[in-house]
Design an enzyme around this catalytic site. Structure first.
Site, PDB file in Angstrom:
ATOM      1  N   VAL A   1     106.583  -0.667  57.215  1.00 36.51           N
ATOM      2  CA  VAL A   1     106.957   0.236  56.122  1.00 36.51           C
ATOM      3  C   VAL A   1     105.712   0.985  55.648  1.00 36.51           C
ATOM      4  O   VAL A   1     104.647   0.383  55.440  1.00 36.51           O
ATOM      5  CB  VAL A   1     107.588  -0.541  54.956  1.00 36.51           C
ATOM      6  CG1 VAL A   1     107.995   0.410  53.841  1.00 36.51           C
ATOM      7  CG2 VAL A   1     108.810  -1.330  55.433  1.00 36.51           C
TER       8      VAL A   1
ATOM      9  N   PRO B   1     114.630 -12.877  50.505  1.00 35.03           N
ATOM     10  CA  PRO B   1     113.755 -12.385  49.425  1.00 35.03           C
ATOM     11  C   PRO B   1     113.014 -11.105  49.779  1.00 35.03           C
ATOM     12  O   PRO B   1     112.774 -10.263  48.903  1.00 35.03           O
ATOM     13  CB  PRO B   1     112.790 -13.560  49.218  1.00 35.03           C
ATOM     14  CG  PRO B   1     113.567 -14.762  49.632  1.00 35.03           C
ATOM     15  CD  PRO B   1     114.403 -14.303  50.790  1.00 35.03           C
TER      16      PRO B   1
ATOM     17  N   ASP C   1     121.689  -9.583  56.264  1.00 39.59           N
ATOM     18  CA  ASP C   1     120.313 -10.089  56.351  1.00 39.59           C
ATOM     19  C   ASP C   1     119.707 -10.231  54.955  1.00 39.59           C
ATOM     20  O   ASP C   1     118.587  -9.758  54.698  1.00 39.59           O
ATOM     21  CB  ASP C   1     119.471  -9.152  57.223  1.00 39.59           C
ATOM     22  CG  ASP C   1     118.129  -9.765  57.611  1.00 39.59           C
ATOM     23  OD1 ASP C   1     118.006 -11.008  57.565  1.00 39.59           O
ATOM     24  OD2 ASP C   1     117.200  -9.013  57.960  1.00 39.59           O
TER      25      ASP C   1
END
Length: 812
Positions: A32, A145, A142
């Site tokens: 990302v 956390p 999916d």
């Protein structure tokens, strides 16, 4: 291969539209970046996937799924602005969230336990997101956390919707093991049954559990043990790990973690209502304290007693996993797991099944019923069960591919095959001596062909109870297993096997031909028993002298140890105080000498109604249905349900589902044996008659598989006419499927009953001839001639010349 240093190549993503500012993080599926959309002058996040999309079909699926997710417009869902492809890799352009993910937030708390207000706010936000997404027909698949972002203002947002489905397959290692999110996977997904909205709720429950407990429901590094935990175990209670968790919230989370989707909240809407009630109750307690001491409430549990986690069997599991790995490579084998009663064989086979599924194997089970008499078990019961297991999941096309050259022979064992295939060509006629070999070859082809489609594990449990024909067929199949992607795993109690047992000669031959890898299960060490005691009590500070006593008296047998702890809790030798288990002075504990004496003590504490139901169930066998108990006991449905719930809570019986059928079973065959032994001989006859009559009605539409069982019930119950009828039918059925040993046994019983009756001489003579014929086909020619000569003498006495001439033409 993926390289993690693509920042420079991404500076000119989409011909310069997206200016990459910095790398934000990296996960299992992608990297990302923070970037600026130069066209719209806004900050965005770009997620570049690590896996290349290589085919048009994969690209089309990815685009379709991404479009569905991009339509989601909700405050607690991270928006997708754009998708694209760069260097053969897909990427998403996402809403940029200035904050941290839940994983990072958890790590800022002591012991990883978030404060309740933060958890409740996050839970309500994410549940709202799931409610909206599910209403749009989109599953997340999916939840973990890392996929929950918390803004600087404390708002929670869910990201990466549907990514697992977009990629088309789970993330795997080089060895094929599913990795990444096993800590949060729902049992039905782990078992390959597919996902629905309740699967997302399970994963969300696992995230809530970790946020409150400081660790996931099933912690560890081994993905197989974690998956096994999701399928079979129950996590340690939240209130034990974090006493600050309100009871209502603990109950809510534990309900989310139920194994069966039907027992969870059925929708995010239902869950959201509960979470809001919990939050309101918590806020009332915080803002307006009651001043009353809080009551200690037992941890939420399913109706039955939870199963403890498997105590480490590293050496045995390494051997078994090695056999699975070789089978996946096309090097099949036959492995037998053996040990005494209660040593943990069935549990270990289930864990291996979880590992095999993770390696991409199909797992089929051959279950042998523990009836009140072993010789009542129907012929080929193990392979009948294996084939029916396969029929549950296969398509007609798959069945057609694997059925082999002799479909009519396989249909003789499992007629249900015709329902999927329609017309079945009949086999060519051959001699009776060769027919059994053709049946063996037919089933062998069928099983081996399944393994050619997908590597296959066949689990054959409780071989000490199975029939001779199943064992002979197993021996036949074992000779060709080494060149197939097929692992045959058998399990049996070696203490039940003597020279007269049908398994004994099969073991001798398998060892002589070097076809068998035996794996012995030994008793537990002191350290393992101590760990087991700590697991059962769910606390670490258990006195060493108590563990030493349990180890010394149970001699390391896990079932014995577990039953002893349960018994001592029922006697209040182990008792609750200050929300912890306390143990009375160890030196004064009166310890039972045998596991049977422990079970006897425990069953004697049940009320009379429960004891009566258990006694009747013990005459059916180890497994029994509610329908059967209704017929046997004559108790009303509501009352019987109430009694069954009571007994489930003791752990003396359990619930299970086999191919969609709900069953009860004794916790162990030793429980059934102890209960059965306590029934007086005078009552035996009456109960067998009642059980036979009730089961006759229950089995009405599938009676062929229970003929021998019913014959023995009516024999023991004194109804000799019905016993004779069922022995004749059982013998005829066994002969049709070439189970000659079983056919001989049933017909021998029928002859004994006929000889007790007056008349019927012609029927007796024909039966004697059939017995001689069976012995001929079995290759026992001398015994065969004895029966045939006896039959010939009888025909002479009857002076039936026509029948006598036919007999002579047939046998001379």
């Amino acid at each position: 291969m993926w390289r993690g240093d693509l920042l420079s190549s991404l500076e000119h993503l989409q011909n310069g539209r997206y200016a990459v500012l910095k790398k934000l993080g990296e996960g299992g599926k992608g990297v990302v970046y923070k970037a600026r959309d130069t066209a719209l002058n806004r900050v965005v996040a770009i997620k570049m996937l690590k896996s290349a999309v290589l085919t048009e079909e994969a690209h089309s699926r990815f685009t379709t799924e991404a479009q569905a997710v991009a339509k989601l417009n909700y405050p607690n869902i991270v928006s997708i602005y754009d998708i694209g492809k760069e260097d053969e890799r897909q990427f998403f352009v996402l809403e940029f969230i200035d904050g941290m993910n839940l994983r990072d937030l958890i790590e800022t708390y002591p012991e990883g336990k978030c404060d309740l207000q933060t958890v409740l706010r996050m839970a309500i936000d994410i549940c709202g997101a799931l409610q909206y997404a599910h209403s749009q027909g989109v599953l997340h698949r999916d939840i973990k956390p890392e996929n929950i972002l918390i803004t600087e203002g404390g708002t929670a947002k869910l990201m990466d919707f549907g990514l697992a489905k977009m990629l088309g397959k789970p993330s795997v290692t080089q060895e094929g093991i599913i990795v990444g999110t096993v800590a949060y996977v729902a049992p039905e997904i782990a078992l390959g049954k597919g996902a629905d909205a309740r699967s997302d709720l399970y994963s969300f429950g696992a995230v809530l559990y970790e946020s409150l407990a400081g660790k996931p429901p099933f912690p560890g590094e081994d993905p197989v043990k974690i998956i096994f935990g999701h399928i079979h175990d129950y996590p340690v209670s939240l209130t034990r790990l974090n006493p600050k968790v309100p009871q209502a919230l603990a109950v809510c989370v534990m309900k989310l973690l139920e194994k069966e989707p039907e027992k969870r909240y059925q929708s995010a809407t239902d869950l959201l209502m509960v979470l809001r009630e919990v939050a309101e109750g918590y806020l009332r307690e915080v803002l307006v304290p009651s001043g009353k001491p809080s009551a200690v409430v037992p941890s939420p549990r399913p109706s039955g007693v939870r199963e403890i986690q498997l105590i480490d069997r590293a050496e045995e599991m390494n051997l078994l996993r090695g056999a699975v790995d070789r089978a996946v490579r096309g090097e099949g084998s036959l492995v037998f797991l053996y040990g005494e009663a209660g040593i943990g064989k069935t549990r270990l086979t289930r864990e291996l099944g979880a590992y095999a599924r993770l390696r991409g194997m199909q797992v089929l089970y051959g279950r042998c019923p523990a009836l009140f008499r072993m010789d009542g078990v129907p012929p080929y019961v193990l392979w009948n069960e294996v084939i029916k297991d396969y029929l549950e999941t296969c398509t007609p096309e798959q069945l057609y591919r694997v059925i082999g050259y002799y479909p009519a022979e396989v249909c003789k064992l499992v007629p249900e095959i015709k329902q999927k295939l329609g017309m079945i060509p009949q086999s060519l006629p051959i001699s009776p001596e060769q027919e059994r070999d053709r049946l063996f070859e037919a089933v062998s082809q069928f099983v081996t062909n399944i393994s050619k489609e997908t590597p296959l594990l066949v689990v054959l449990d409780d071989l000490q109870w199975t029939d001779q024909s199943s064992l002979l067929l197993l021996h036949y199949l074992a000779r060709s297993v080494d060149k197939a992607s097929l692992l045959l795993l058998g399990a049996y109690r070696d203490t039940d096997i003597d020279d007269r047992h049908p398994l004994s000669p099969v073991l001798t031959e398998l060892n002589r031909e070097r076809l068998l890898q035996p794996v012995a299960l030994k008793r537990m060490s002191f350290d393992e028993v101590s760990e087991m005691v700590r697991q059962i009590l769910e606390q670490d500070d258990v006195p060493r002298e108590f563990c030493e006593l349990v180890y010394e008296r149970t001699r390391g047998n896990p079932f014995f140890a577990e039953e002893v702890i349960k018994s001592l809790k029922e006697e209040e030798v182990i008792y609750r105080e200050d929300n912890r288990w306390k143990i009375k002075e160890v030196a004064k504990i009166e310890f039972p000498k045998t596991v049977k004496s422990v079970i006897k003590n425990r069953t004697s504490r049940l009320d009379d109604d429960c004891q009566n139901v258990l006694a009747m169930a013990s005459f059916v066998g180890n497994d029994f249905t509610f329908e059967a108990l209704l017929g046997i006991t004559g108790i009303g449905e509501d009352k019987l349900l109430e009694l069954m719930e009571k007994m489930l809570k003791t752990g003396l019986i359990r619930e299970k589902v086999i191919r969609g059928e709900d069953l009860y079973c004794f916790a162990d065959i030793m429980v059934r044996d102890v209960v059965h032994e306590e029934v007086s001989h005078l009552r035996h006859k009456k109960l067998h008659a009642a059980v036979g009559t009730a089961l006759e009605k229950v089995y009405d539409k599938r009676i062929d598989g229970h003929l021998g069982e019913l014959a023995y019930h009516f024999l023991e119950g004194g109804n000799k006419d019905k016993a004779l009828d069922y022995f004749l039918k059982a013998g005829e059925r066994a002969q049709k499927i070439y189970a000659y040993d079983e056919a001989f046994s049933y017909l021998q019983h029928a002859l004994t009953l006929l000889e007790e009756k007056e008349g019927n001489l012609e029927q007796k003579v024909r039966l004697i001839e059939r017995l001689g014929e069976l012995k001929w086909w079995m290759g026992e020619l001398e015994v065969s001639m004895e029966y045939l000569n006896k039959s010939l003498d009888s025909w002479n006495q009857l002076k039936d010349k026509k029948t006598l001439q036919g007999f002579i033409r047939k046998w001379h």
